[in-house]
Design a protein around this motif. Structure first.
Motif, PDB file in Angstrom:
ATOM      1  N   PRO A 219       0.808  -1.222   0.000  1.00  0.00           N
ATOM      2  CA  PRO A 219       0.000   0.000   0.000  1.00  0.00           C
ATOM      3  C   PRO A 219       0.840   1.271   0.000  1.00  0.00           C
ATOM      4  N   GLY A 220       1.987   1.228   0.679  1.00  0.00           N
ATOM      5  CA  GLY A 220       2.865   2.389   0.676  1.00  0.00           C
ATOM      6  C   GLY A 220       3.423   2.669  -0.706  1.00  0.00           C
ATOM      7  N   PHE A 221       3.792   1.599  -1.413  1.00  0.00           N
ATOM      8  CA  PHE A 221       4.274   1.759  -2.789  1.00  0.00           C
ATOM      9  C   PHE A 221       3.181   2.362  -3.673  1.00  0.00           C
ATOM     10  N   MET A 222       1.949   1.881  -3.497  1.00  0.00           N
ATOM     11  CA  MET A 222       0.850   2.404  -4.306  1.00  0.00           C
ATOM     12  C   MET A 222       0.575   3.867  -3.986  1.00  0.00           C
ATOM     13  N   LEU A 223       0.717   4.227  -2.707  1.00  0.00           N
ATOM     14  CA  LEU A 223       0.513   5.627  -2.329  1.00  0.00           C
ATOM     15  C   LEU A 223       1.568   6.519  -2.978  1.00  0.00           C
ATOM     16  N   ARG A 224       2.817   6.066  -2.974  1.00  0.00           N
ATOM     17  CA  ARG A 224       3.877   6.847  -3.622  1.00  0.00           C
ATOM     18  C   ARG A 224       3.648   6.921  -5.129  1.00  0.00           C
ATOM     19  N   ALA A 225       3.109   5.851  -5.705  1.00  0.00           N
ATOM     20  CA  ALA A 225       2.816   5.854  -7.141  1.00  0.00           C
ATOM     21  C   ALA A 225       1.744   6.880  -7.469  1.00  0.00           C
ATOM     22  N   ILE A 226       0.741   6.993  -6.604  1.00  0.00           N
ATOM     23  CA  ILE A 226      -0.315   7.973  -6.813  1.00  0.00           C
ATOM     24  C   ILE A 226       0.251   9.384  -6.765  1.00  0.00           C
ATOM     25  N   GLY A 227       1.112   9.644  -5.797  1.00  0.00           N
ATOM     26  CA  GLY A 227       1.697  10.970  -5.683  1.00  0.00           C
ATOM     27  C   GLY A 227       2.621  11.326  -6.821  1.00  0.00           C
ATOM     28  N   THR A 228       3.283  10.302  -7.391  1.00  0.00           N
ATOM     29  CA  THR A 228       4.208  10.547  -8.501  1.00  0.00           C
ATOM     30  C   THR A 228       3.476  10.750  -9.813  1.00  0.00           C
ATOM     31  N   ASN A 229       2.526   9.882 -10.089  1.00  0.00           N
ATOM     32  CA  ASN A 229       1.776   9.978 -11.350  1.00  0.00           C
ATOM     33  C   ASN A 229       0.392   9.367 -11.126  1.00  0.00           C
ATOM     34  N   ARG A 230      -0.558  10.211 -10.796  1.00  0.00           N
ATOM     35  CA  ARG A 230      -1.896   9.738 -10.460  1.00  0.00           C
ATOM     36  C   ARG A 230      -2.563   9.025 -11.630  1.00  0.00           C
ATOM     37  N   SER A 231      -2.391   9.564 -12.828  1.00  0.00           N
ATOM     38  CA  SER A 231      -3.028   8.969 -14.007  1.00  0.00           C
ATOM     39  C   SER A 231      -2.502   7.569 -14.283  1.00  0.00           C
ATOM     40  N   ALA A 232      -1.181   7.414 -14.190  1.00  0.00           N
ATOM     41  CA  ALA A 232      -0.592   6.100 -14.427  1.00  0.00           C
ATOM     42  C   ALA A 232      -1.017   5.104 -13.354  1.00  0.00           C
ATOM     43  N   ALA A 233      -1.085   5.573 -12.105  1.00  0.00           N
ATOM     44  CA  ALA A 233      -1.503   4.689 -11.022  1.00  0.00           C
ATOM     45  C   ALA A 233      -2.947   4.230 -11.222  1.00  0.00           C
ATOM     46  N   THR A 234      -3.809   5.141 -11.644  1.00  0.00           N
ATOM     47  CA  THR A 234      -5.206   4.791 -11.902  1.00  0.00           C
ATOM     48  C   THR A 234      -5.308   3.810 -13.065  1.00  0.00           C
ATOM     49  N   PHE A 235      -4.484   4.019 -14.082  1.00  0.00           N
ATOM     50  CA  PHE A 235      -4.488   3.133 -15.247  1.00  0.00           C
ATOM     51  C   PHE A 235      -4.094   1.716 -14.848  1.00  0.00           C
ATOM     52  N   LYS A 236      -3.218   1.601 -13.839  1.00  0.00           N
ATOM     53  CA  LYS A 236      -2.775   0.283 -13.372  1.00  0.00           C
ATOM     54  C   LYS A 236      -3.781  -0.376 -12.422  1.00  0.00           C
ATOM     55  N   GLY A 237      -4.890   0.301 -12.184  1.00  0.00           N
ATOM     56  CA  GLY A 237      -5.941  -0.292 -11.364  1.00  0.00           C
ATOM     57  C   GLY A 237      -5.925   0.114  -9.910  1.00  0.00           C
ATOM     58  N   ILE A 238      -5.102   1.086  -9.532  1.00  0.00           N
ATOM     59  CA  ILE A 238      -5.060   1.555  -8.148  1.00  0.00           C
ATOM     60  C   ILE A 238      -6.215   2.523  -7.911  1.00  0.00           C
ATOM     61  N   ASN A 239      -6.934   2.338  -6.831  1.00  0.00           N
ATOM     62  CA  ASN A 239      -8.032   3.243  -6.475  1.00  0.00           C
ATOM     63  C   ASN A 239      -7.429   4.499  -5.856  1.00  0.00           C
ATOM     64  N   ALA A 240      -7.018   5.417  -6.724  1.00  0.00           N
ATOM     65  CA  ALA A 240      -6.283   6.594  -6.276  1.00  0.00           C
ATOM     66  C   ALA A 240      -7.105   7.460  -5.342  1.00  0.00           C
ATOM     67  N   ASN A 241      -8.391   7.621  -5.621  1.00  0.00           N
ATOM     68  CA  ASN A 241      -9.227   8.483  -4.794  1.00  0.00           C
ATOM     69  C   ASN A 241      -9.320   7.974  -3.363  1.00  0.00           C
ATOM     70  N   ALA A 242      -9.522   6.662  -3.213  1.00  0.00           N
ATOM     71  CA  ALA A 242      -9.642   6.082  -1.876  1.00  0.00           C
ATOM     72  C   ALA A 242      -8.329   6.190  -1.114  1.00  0.00           C
ATOM     73  N   TYR A 243      -7.204   5.877  -1.772  1.00  0.00           N
ATOM     74  CA  TYR A 243      -5.898   5.959  -1.115  1.00  0.00           C
ATOM     75  C   TYR A 243      -5.604   7.389  -0.679  1.00  0.00           C
ATOM     76  N   ALA A 244      -5.893   8.357  -1.561  1.00  0.00           N
ATOM     77  CA  ALA A 244      -5.602   9.748  -1.246  1.00  0.00           C
ATOM     78  C   ALA A 244      -6.461  10.240  -0.083  1.00  0.00           C
ATOM     79  N   MET A 245      -7.743   9.872  -0.075  1.00  0.00           N
ATOM     80  CA  MET A 245      -8.627  10.299   1.005  1.00  0.00           C
ATOM     81  C   MET A 245      -8.175   9.714   2.337  1.00  0.00           C
ATOM     82  N   ASN A 246      -7.814   8.449   2.337  1.00  0.00           N
ATOM     83  CA  ASN A 246      -7.345   7.815   3.569  1.00  0.00           C
ATOM     84  C   ASN A 246      -6.047   8.448   4.062  1.00  0.00           C
ATOM     85  N   ALA A 247      -5.136   8.731   3.134  1.00  0.00           N
ATOM     86  CA  ALA A 247      -3.862   9.334   3.519  1.00  0.00           C
ATOM     87  C   ALA A 247      -4.074  10.723   4.107  1.00  0.00           C
TER      88      ALA A 247
END
Length: 353
Positions: A219-247
């Motif tokens: 989950p930490g790796f996915m959070l860093r991925a969201i912060g680095t490139n949100r679009s790419a993280a979303t494309f890879k199937g990461i629920n960026a909105n949920a991770y960002a809200m929780n963080a």
């Protein structure tokens, strides 16, 4: 003209890429202003260093002063890792401080076996709830989390002022403040007679946990991925909105704990105006530390040393102690502005061109 523009662009790129360069430039500019006003920059900086580190007592004071900045700095860093900017640490800290004070005042004696844990939990929940509001609005309405969290600072500050003046003010105090919390709710002092409490160790523990989470867990790796490139993280199937809200919400929890530490480990009660700007210092400390957990600790040390050394500065030099806030403001300007520009401006935009 083009050459001047290129020099200006190179200067800004250096500031944006290197927080340390921003710190050096800020200190130089502050020194120039000190000299223009008629005081000695070398004498001022020398007094700050001596006052912060020349004796064990001064070092303890520096560590105590950096403790709340560590909490707000870690709060800002975590949200920033998720691609969000939390400007509400001041309100989250004050909300947590008030919650801790109320629990420490009014919880029954039968909970004494739990120690300060109920007050810390209340502070964490209060800070998390305050941060949850902009996080939720960001997710549901795509609202600007910076603006909402910034405005909530004023809402929370005014609400705590109301409480401490008209609801829970101690009749024994001249200034607006609550009565002291019960003894069982206080944090142990690391150094007797000082303001350094076990809250300092709690901040260190949170930094270690954040580092482990960010770099040793999925989950930490996915959070860093969201912060680095949100679009790419979303494309890879990461629920960026949920991770960002929780963080963002957890970031509020950390800031709220910082407020609890000030109440339970330093003052013993909630005092109006107890934060001289710990939220803003934390933002600058996080940016100075490149939003790395251990970097935040080093950045917090700078601001802790400034406040600790300011006491010695007033006693031994002609430089007014209030000038510390001028230096801190310039530090924030040169440290925070380039980093925020790096986050806010389009990736392809070139600064200074």
């Amino acid at each position: 003209m083009k050459n001047k523009t290129s020099i200006f662009g190179a200067f800004w790129k250096l500031l944006i890429k290197s927080p340390l360069a921003s710190l050096v430039v800020a200190l130089i500019v502050s020194g120039i202003i000190i000299e223009i006003i008629g005081f000695s920059a070398l004498e001022t900086y020398g007094a700050l260093i001596v006052g912060a580190f020349s004796s064990w007592g001064n070092i303890v004071t520096t560590l105590a002063q950096m403790t709340p900045v560590m909490f707000t700095g870690l709060s800002f860093a975590l949200a920033n890792r998720a691609g969000l900017i939390n400007l509400g640490m001041e309100g989250q800290l004050l909300g947590g401080a008030m919650a801790a004070a109320l629990v420490g005042l009014y919880f029954p004696e039968s909970t004494a076996f739990l120690g300060p844990l109920p007050a810390l939990v209340a502070a964490a929940l209060a800070g998390g709830f305050i941060a949850f509001i902009p996080a939720l609005l960001k997710r549901l309405l795509s609202s600007n989390e910076m603006l909402i969290s910034l405005m909530l600072n004023y809402v929370v500050t005014l609400y705590t002022i109301y409480l401490v003046n008209y609801v829970v003010m101690s009749p024994d105090n001249i200034t607006p403040a609550t009565s002291p919390v019960q003894q069982w709710a206080t944090l142990e002092k690391l150094v007797p007679g000082s303001q350094l409490s076990t809250g300092f160790l709690l901040a260190i523990a949170i930094a270690l946990l954040l580092w482990f989470f960010l770099y040793k867990t999925g989950p930490g790796f996915m959070l860093r991925a969201i912060g680095t490139n949100r679009s790419a993280a979303t494309f890879k199937g990461i629920n960026a909105n949920a991770y960002a809200m929780n963080a963002f919400t957890v970031a509020g929890v950390i800031a709220g704990l910082g407020g609890a530490v000030q109440v339970l480990g330093v003052h013993g009660n909630f005092i109006q105006g107890m934060s001289p700007g710990y939220g803003w210092d934390g933002m600058s400390a996080a940016l100075l530390g490149a939003n790395e957990p251990f970097g935040v600790l080093l950045g917090s040390l700078v601001f802790g040393a400034m406040r600790s050394g300011g006491i010695y500065l007033a006693r031994t030099t002609k430089t007014p102690s209030d000038f510390i806030y001028v230096i801190e403001g310039i530090l924030m300007l040169f440290i925070a502005t380039p980093a925020l520009l790096r986050r806010l401006l389009p990736k392809k935009q070139k600064i200074g061109e």
